[in-house]
Scaffold this motif. Structure first.
Motif, short mmCIF file in Angstrom:
data_model
loop_
_atom_site.label_atom_id
_atom_site.label_comp_id
_atom_site.label_asym_id
_atom_site.label_seq_id
_atom_site.Cartn_x
_atom_site.Cartn_y
_atom_site.Cartn_z
N HIS A 160 15.36 41.87 23.02
CA HIS A 160 15.33 42.73 23.94
C HIS A 160 14.19 43.72 24.05
O HIS A 160 14.62 45.05 25.19
CB HIS A 160 16.62 44.22 23.46
CG HIS A 160 17.96 43.05 22.91
ND1 HIS A 160 19.09 41.92 24.10
CD2 HIS A 160 18.60 42.70 22.09
CE1 HIS A 160 19.25 41.21 23.45
NE2 HIS A 160 19.77 41.69 22.22
N ASN A 207 8.88 51.49 16.50
CA ASN A 207 9.68 50.98 18.17
C ASN A 207 10.57 52.16 19.00
O ASN A 207 11.30 52.33 18.01
CB ASN A 207 10.19 49.50 17.96
CG ASN A 207 11.17 49.02 19.10
OD1 ASN A 207 11.15 49.53 20.39
ND2 ASN A 207 11.38 47.98 18.55
N ALA A 220 12.34 51.30 21.53
CA ALA A 220 13.24 50.53 22.66
C ALA A 220 14.29 51.49 22.21
O ALA A 220 14.74 51.52 23.42
CB ALA A 220 13.28 49.29 21.55
N THR A 221 15.13 51.89 21.35
CA THR A 221 16.32 52.12 21.51
C THR A 221 16.86 54.23 21.64
O THR A 221 17.47 54.48 22.45
CB THR A 221 17.17 52.61 19.94
OG1 THR A 221 15.99 53.23 18.98
CG2 THR A 221 17.52 50.70 19.87
N SER A 222 15.34 54.46 21.66
CA SER A 222 14.75 55.98 21.86
C SER A 222 14.41 56.59 23.06
O SER A 222 14.58 57.72 23.64
CB SER A 222 14.02 57.31 21.13
OG SER A 222 12.58 56.55 20.75
N GLU A 223 14.16 54.96 24.11
CA GLU A 223 13.48 55.56 24.93
C GLU A 223 14.04 54.21 26.00
O GLU A 223 13.25 53.53 26.49
CB GLU A 223 11.57 55.62 25.25
CG GLU A 223 11.25 56.87 24.65
CD GLU A 223 11.38 57.88 24.91
OE1 GLU A 223 11.31 57.59 26.48
OE2 GLU A 223 10.90 59.10 25.00
N PRO A 224 15.16 54.65 26.63
CA PRO A 224 16.25 53.19 26.58
C PRO A 224 15.23 52.94 28.48
O PRO A 224 15.59 51.76 28.78
CB PRO A 224 17.27 53.38 27.03
CG PRO A 224 17.69 54.75 26.65
CD PRO A 224 16.29 55.26 26.16
N CYS A 244 10.13 45.13 22.49
CA CYS A 244 9.61 45.99 21.82
C CYS A 244 9.51 47.34 22.56
O CYS A 244 7.82 46.55 23.39
CB CYS A 244 9.04 45.77 20.27
SG CYS A 244 10.30 44.47 19.66
#
Length: 167
Positions: free
Chosen positions: A104, A119, A121-125, A106
């Motif tokens: 999804h 990573n 990815a979850t904090s900067e969607p 990185c």
């Protein structure tokens, strides 16, 4: 493009254009090298169909399994995940057993986190989505011709090295 521009050469490869090959992908770096400018013209680097650097961010989307390149298989795995000093057996083993799943995406800030440990990815969607979309857009122009069927003759036609083989 730098040396070409200094020499005053034509930037168009006419033979390549006639063969429907993509144009030359390069930029004139002379203004940066000569001190005329303090920043280069390239803001992004399309590393591969699975990776993009844009500004201070790097996106990985997998594609690290070597066999995947030869069998038209896509992979979500990114090999060589990590940094460790040294050489020898321990460094070699870590190089091949450390990996991450980037199915999804990185996302890393390669300025603040040069070893790509955090990573984002979850904090900067939103940024992740923009970079994935940009990578998809850049991938539309990737030159991937039909190279035919893999054959051992490509390895044996030339003395001691792999080379082009067309029957």
């Amino acid at each position: 493009a730098t040396l070409r521009d200094i020499a005053g050469a034509d930037p168009v490869d006419k033979k390549a254009k006639e063969a429907n090959l993509p144009p030359i992908d390069s930029m004139n770096m002379w203004p940066l090298l000569s001190g005329q400018k303090s920043k280069g013209p390239r803001e992004e680097i399309h590393l591969s169909e699975h990776a993009l650097i844009s500004g201070k961010y790097k996106l990985l989307t997998g594609g690290g399994l070597p066999q995947a390149q030869f069998k038209n298989i896509t992979s979500d795995i990114v090999l060589f995940d990590g940094y460790w000093p040294g050489w020898g057996n321990q460094a070699t083993i870590k190089t091949f057993i450390k990996w991450k799943n980037c199915k999804h995406g990185c996302l890393y800030n390669i300025i603040d986190d040069p070893f790509e440990k955090d990573n984002l990815a979850t904090s900067e969607p939103d940024l992740l989505g923009k970079m994935i979309a940009r990578l998809a857009d850049l991938n539309k122009s990737v030159f991937r011709p039909d190279r035919g069927i893999e054959t051992i003759e490509a390895c044996t036609k030339w003395p001691g090295y792999y080379g082009p083989f067309v029957e």
